[in-house]
Scaffold this motif. Sequence first.
Motif, PDB file in Angstrom:
ATOM      1  N   LYS A   1      -9.491   8.850  -5.621  1.00 15.66           N
ATOM      2  CA  LYS A   1      -9.250   7.472  -5.350  1.00 15.66           C
ATOM      3  C   LYS A   1      -9.527   6.648  -6.840  1.00 15.66           C
TER       4      LYS A   1
ATOM      5  N   SER B   1       1.753   8.532  -8.241  1.00 18.14           N
ATOM      6  CA  SER B   1       2.866   7.916  -7.371  1.00 18.14           C
ATOM      7  C   SER B   1       3.241   8.889  -6.384  1.00 18.14           C
TER       8      SER B   1
ATOM      9  N   VAL C   1      -5.397   3.580  -5.194  1.00 11.79           N
ATOM     10  CA  VAL C   1      -4.318   4.766  -5.057  1.00 11.79           C
ATOM     11  C   VAL C   1      -4.907   6.081  -5.314  1.00 11.79           C
TER      12      VAL C   1
ATOM     13  N   VAL D   1       2.069   4.225 -12.169  1.00 12.80           N
ATOM     14  CA  VAL D   1       2.220   4.219 -10.715  1.00 12.80           C
ATOM     15  C   VAL D   1       1.826   2.489 -10.441  1.00 12.80           C
TER      16      VAL D   1
ATOM     17  N   PRO E   1       2.620   3.658  -2.981  1.00 15.27           N
ATOM     18  CA  PRO E   1       2.749   3.679  -4.689  1.00 15.27           C
ATOM     19  C   PRO E   1       4.051   3.913  -4.823  1.00 15.27           C
TER      20      PRO E   1
ATOM     21  N   ASN F   1       0.935  -1.323   0.146  1.00 12.56           N
ATOM     22  CA  ASN F   1       0.132  -0.138  -0.149  1.00 12.56           C
ATOM     23  C   ASN F   1       0.873   1.300  -0.026  1.00 12.56           C
TER      24      ASN F   1
ATOM     25  N   TRP G   1      -0.954   8.440  -2.214  1.00 14.00           N
ATOM     26  CA  TRP G   1      -1.059   7.395  -1.042  1.00 14.00           C
ATOM     27  C   TRP G   1      -2.012   6.217  -1.544  1.00 14.00           C
ATOM     28  N   CYS G   2      -1.986   5.141  -0.693  1.00 17.61           N
ATOM     29  CA  CYS G   2      -3.075   3.942  -1.075  1.00 17.61           C
ATOM     30  C   CYS G   2      -4.012   4.045   0.142  1.00 17.61           C
TER      31      CYS G   2
ATOM     32  N   TRP H   1       1.685  -0.376  -7.184  1.00 21.07           N
ATOM     33  CA  TRP H   1       1.456  -0.665  -5.714  1.00 21.07           C
ATOM     34  C   TRP H   1       1.161  -2.146  -5.731  1.00 21.07           C
TER      35      TRP H   1
END
Length: 330
Positions: free
Chosen positions: A80, A58, A72, A34, A23, A21, A61-62, A36
């Motif tokens: 999101k 990237s 992501v 990106v 990226p 989690n 955040w996740c 993840w």
Amino acid sequence: MPSMLPGAPWLLAHKSMLTANQPRKISLHGSDYVMWKDAAEAIHALPNACPHMGAMLSEGWCEAEGDRTSSVVCPFHALKFDPEGCTVLPGSKQKTLPLLKPLNLIIQGNLIWSYGEYEPQVPIPNVLHKIAETYYFIGHTADRSIETDLLTMLLNMHDYNHQNGTHRDLFRITDVEFHQFIDEGHQSHAFYDMPTAPYSLAEKLIKPDLFLLPSTIKAHLENHFPSLVIFHGEMPFGKAAQCHIFVPEAENRTRTYILLFGQAKHPLFKMLGNTYLNFGKVVVDQDADILGKIYPNTPQKIKLNNEVGMDWVRRNFETFPNVREPNFSR
């Protein structure tokens, strides 16, 4: 002649190179993505530019979606995007159609391969799968982008005469004793020995890692065009397969990194894993340094002995994805 060999498979990462989690930007064929890994170890990759205002995903955040998968999040407006490239716009409760096309990934165990946006022209080599079955994974190192094109990077890697120049520092290689090159089309093998100048006992006591350097480095390079070179090494306490990976990020930028696998003959071998990783990093850093000190368009007026590996690279580049016959051993 295409500079990034569309249709070749590229090893983008080992799963251990991704934090769950978190990226990460990956570049291939001039495009940024990106990538993840979610909590279930599934790997996802989308184009890196947010379709709203182009922010780098990237750099975001996740967020977990349930117990396993994740999305992501754009760092600009917190939109999101799920693994299919869909989002939910503010004020809406329904997902959009896919706004980003996922990068096609081929996952083999812990290895993450991709052909980018191109149709496959040559198969993924299975040698790393075989190595993973009989060796244990030590780790990765030397992940960096170098401002050079793929062909120049590969010519450097297959220039067996540069060892006692580029890699003289630390390894103190004094000569290259070339023995054999076996050409099998997109696969080849090179065998040579590299005598080294000895360090004094005082130097070794100051830096104990030097005790691990042999008086003669015996090299067996197993080459899989265009993305993989494996250095098979015999150490006092075990065997190592040092896998050098190459990825064309852009026309004049190539990424490289090392995956290191080992077979321990003695428990001490496993304790020395970080030392062997550091040796590999030194090799890549030395290669990157010399590539920044070359005038790339200088006509080559001198040809040294044993440039057969470089000839192999040029021939495969010129004919890719076909193999020029006949293959030969010399």
